[in-house]
Enzyme design. Sequence first.
Site, mmCIF file in Angstrom:
data_model
loop_
_atom_site.group_PDB
_atom_site.id
_atom_site.type_symbol
_atom_site.label_atom_id
_atom_site.label_comp_id
_atom_site.label_asym_id
_atom_site.label_seq_id
_atom_site.Cartn_x
_atom_site.Cartn_y
_atom_site.Cartn_z
ATOM 1 N N CYS A 113 0.697 -1.287 0.220
ATOM 2 C CA CYS A 113 0.107 -0.356 -0.032
ATOM 3 C C CYS A 113 0.663 1.321 -0.174
ATOM 4 O O CYS A 113 0.347 2.433 -0.474
ATOM 5 C CB CYS A 113 -0.601 0.096 1.468
ATOM 6 N N HIS A 258 -4.442 6.942 1.211
ATOM 7 C CA HIS A 258 -4.465 5.257 1.193
ATOM 8 C C HIS A 258 -5.041 5.231 1.676
ATOM 9 O O HIS A 258 -6.428 4.632 2.752
ATOM 10 C CB HIS A 258 -3.418 4.600 1.380
ATOM 11 N N ASN A 288 -9.845 -0.940 -1.692
ATOM 12 C CA ASN A 288 -8.592 -0.978 -1.337
ATOM 13 C C ASN A 288 -7.308 -1.351 -2.494
ATOM 14 O O ASN A 288 -7.584 -2.961 -2.794
ATOM 15 C CB ASN A 288 -7.784 -1.687 -0.543
HETATM 16 C C1 LIG Z 1 -11.023 -5.518 8.478
HETATM 17 C C2 LIG Z 1 -11.765 -5.102 9.346
HETATM 18 C C3 LIG Z 1 -12.864 -4.308 8.836
HETATM 19 C C4 LIG Z 1 -12.593 -5.860 10.382
HETATM 20 O O1 LIG Z 1 -13.270 -4.981 11.296
HETATM 21 P P1 LIG Z 1 -13.462 -5.598 12.490
HETATM 22 O O2 LIG Z 1 -14.652 -4.433 13.418
HETATM 23 O O3 LIG Z 1 -12.454 -5.864 13.518
HETATM 24 O O4 LIG Z 1 -14.282 -6.776 12.542
HETATM 25 P P2 LIG Z 1 -13.612 -8.360 13.489
HETATM 26 O O5 LIG Z 1 -12.164 -8.788 12.588
HETATM 27 O O6 LIG Z 1 -13.456 -7.709 15.448
HETATM 28 O O7 LIG Z 1 -15.120 -8.866 13.539
HETATM 29 C C5 LIG Z 1 -16.153 -8.680 13.672
HETATM 30 C C6 LIG Z 1 -16.614 -10.443 13.264
HETATM 31 O O8 LIG Z 1 -16.590 -9.993 11.588
HETATM 32 C C7 LIG Z 1 -17.094 -11.229 10.959
HETATM 33 N N1 LIG Z 1 -16.642 -10.863 10.219
HETATM 34 C C8 LIG Z 1 -15.132 -10.558 9.272
HETATM 35 N N2 LIG Z 1 -15.413 -10.226 7.815
HETATM 36 C C9 LIG Z 1 -16.789 -10.207 7.319
HETATM 37 C C10 LIG Z 1 -17.467 -9.959 6.460
HETATM 38 N N3 LIG Z 1 -16.694 -9.536 4.886
HETATM 39 N N4 LIG Z 1 -18.562 -9.860 6.159
HETATM 40 C C11 LIG Z 1 -19.366 -10.310 8.086
HETATM 41 N N5 LIG Z 1 -18.491 -10.240 8.835
HETATM 42 C C12 LIG Z 1 -17.402 -10.727 8.685
HETATM 43 C C13 LIG Z 1 -15.707 -11.680 11.722
HETATM 44 O O9 LIG Z 1 -15.358 -13.055 11.502
HETATM 45 C C14 LIG Z 1 -16.142 -11.769 13.317
HETATM 46 O O10 LIG Z 1 -17.263 -12.014 13.649
HETATM 47 P P3 LIG Z 1 -17.605 -13.029 15.192
HETATM 48 O O11 LIG Z 1 -17.405 -11.509 16.082
HETATM 49 O O12 LIG Z 1 -18.471 -14.169 15.128
HETATM 50 O O13 LIG Z 1 -15.946 -13.445 15.454
HETATM 51 C C15 LIG Z 1 -11.217 -3.593 10.522
HETATM 52 O O14 LIG Z 1 -10.233 -4.221 11.032
HETATM 53 C C16 LIG Z 1 -10.056 -3.140 9.070
HETATM 54 O O15 LIG Z 1 -11.059 -2.482 8.862
HETATM 55 N N6 LIG Z 1 -8.968 -3.224 9.500
HETATM 56 C C17 LIG Z 1 -8.000 -2.756 8.568
HETATM 57 C C18 LIG Z 1 -7.720 -3.158 7.316
HETATM 58 C C19 LIG Z 1 -7.721 -2.616 6.573
HETATM 59 O O16 LIG Z 1 -7.833 -1.578 6.476
HETATM 60 N N7 LIG Z 1 -6.846 -3.149 5.802
HETATM 61 C C20 LIG Z 1 -5.576 -2.800 4.787
HETATM 62 C C21 LIG Z 1 -4.560 -2.102 5.067
HETATM 63 S S1 LIG Z 1 -4.367 -1.574 4.165
#
Ligand SMILES: CC(C)(COP(=O)(O)OP(=O)(O)OC[C@H]1O[C@@H](n2cnc3c(N)ncnc32)[C@H](O)[C@@H]1OP(=O)(O)O)[C@@H](O)C(=O)NCCC(=O)NCCS
Length: 331
Positions: A113, A258, A288
């Site tokens: 990224c 980004h 992204n």
């Molecule tokens: C990935 C992201 C959106 C997840 O959000 P979060 O609030 O942290 O969610 P969690 O990982 O705690 O997961 C919450 C629940 O949603 C579920 N879940 C994950 N992806 C899912 C999806 N696409 N749809 C539905 N549910 C989903 C998980 O399994 C989890 O379920 P559980 O509570 O039963 O275990 C978040 O962590 C994020 O944006 N992180 C930054 C990632 C990023 O920007 N990456 C690019 C890097 S440059």
Amino acid sequence: MPRAAFVTIGTYVPDRVVTNEELTRYMDTSDEWIQQRTGIRERRWVEKGVGSAELAFRASQRALEQAGWKAGDVEAIVFASLSPDHMFPGDGCFLNAKLGIPGVPALDVRNQCSGFLYGLSVADAWIRAGTYRRILLVGSEVHSTGLDVSTRGRDVSVIFGDGAAAALLEATDDPGRGVLATTLHADGRFATDLWTDAPGSIYSPRNSHEMIDSGAIYPSMEGQKVFKHAIVKMPEAVRAVLGKTGLSTADIKVLIPHQANLRIAEMVQKSLGLRDDQVFNNIQKYGNTTAASIPLALAEAVPARDVKRGDVVALCAFGAGFTWGAALARW
Ligand SMILES: CC(C)(COP(=O)(O)OP(=O)(O)OC[C@H]1O[C@@H](n2cnc3c(N)ncnc32)[C@H](O)[C@@H]1OP(=O)(O)O)[C@@H](O)C(=O)NCCC(=O)NCCS
């Protein structure tokens, strides 16, 4: 000393729009979950047989046309991508061939990224050193062919999309244009928190059925860890480049964070105390796109925010590695 100035940015995204609704056909997810957590409404996926070099080629053709340059005017290619067509050689060489410019050097940048910012910093340094005067800097990604598009991979696969953007950079002596400052960082202690484990040279054999079966061939991410670091490191990097130039947040015409996640971009904006009109996001439409995300957003921000020659644009990135950085330039 000359500096690198943006001439124009050409963009290319595949025609195929993949909505959140479509993803619900492949995995247990929902439009509401995706929009609430990431802000993404849709992304683009390539047709079969189209790789990152081809997307880059199409974006580069547009850039050349916009600038009125011929491919032969390009003195060096810098190609940022984490999803090259092949293990080697890098896509810079494939783009060189597509553009029909044999002999022109092609540098491949593997900083995910932050790839566009790492590439911009190198291109600016080459131009300052007088090595080259006209550089094609590309960010291009095809994620769709490498995602686990099932419930197992849903946390990652809903986020990423395909696309490319190509910036033409030229040497300028005009103090009212060009790159003012860049800052780059990496912290490899977090290398496995956002990565694709396999295939890789550390494994013997390098490729195996087990890798496919276990899902090691797909990107994986500690989402919350990425989130927490991104919202601190990006504002820090922007403050660092402002500090180097004596400018303040009030001088920023537009910040392009980004496009990792809209929630991250909003927290970066808040941390820097920027108004809504000073920040531009388009992750809603493209997801992204990693190395392509900053130039893809900058290209749209210029007309959308009426960015004129001389206006200060700020760019910041955070991603796998972890790597992060920022740049400040006068458009
Ligand atoms: C990935 C992201 C959106 C997840 O959000 P979060 O609030 O942290 O969610 P969690 O990982 O705690 O997961 C919450 C629940 O949603 C579920 N879940 C994950 N992806 C899912 C999806 N696409 N749809 C539905 N549910 C989903 C998980 O399994 C989890 O379920 P559980 O509570 O039963 O275990 C978040 O962590 C994020 O944006 N992180 C930054 C990632 C990023 O920007 N990456 C690019 C890097 S440059």
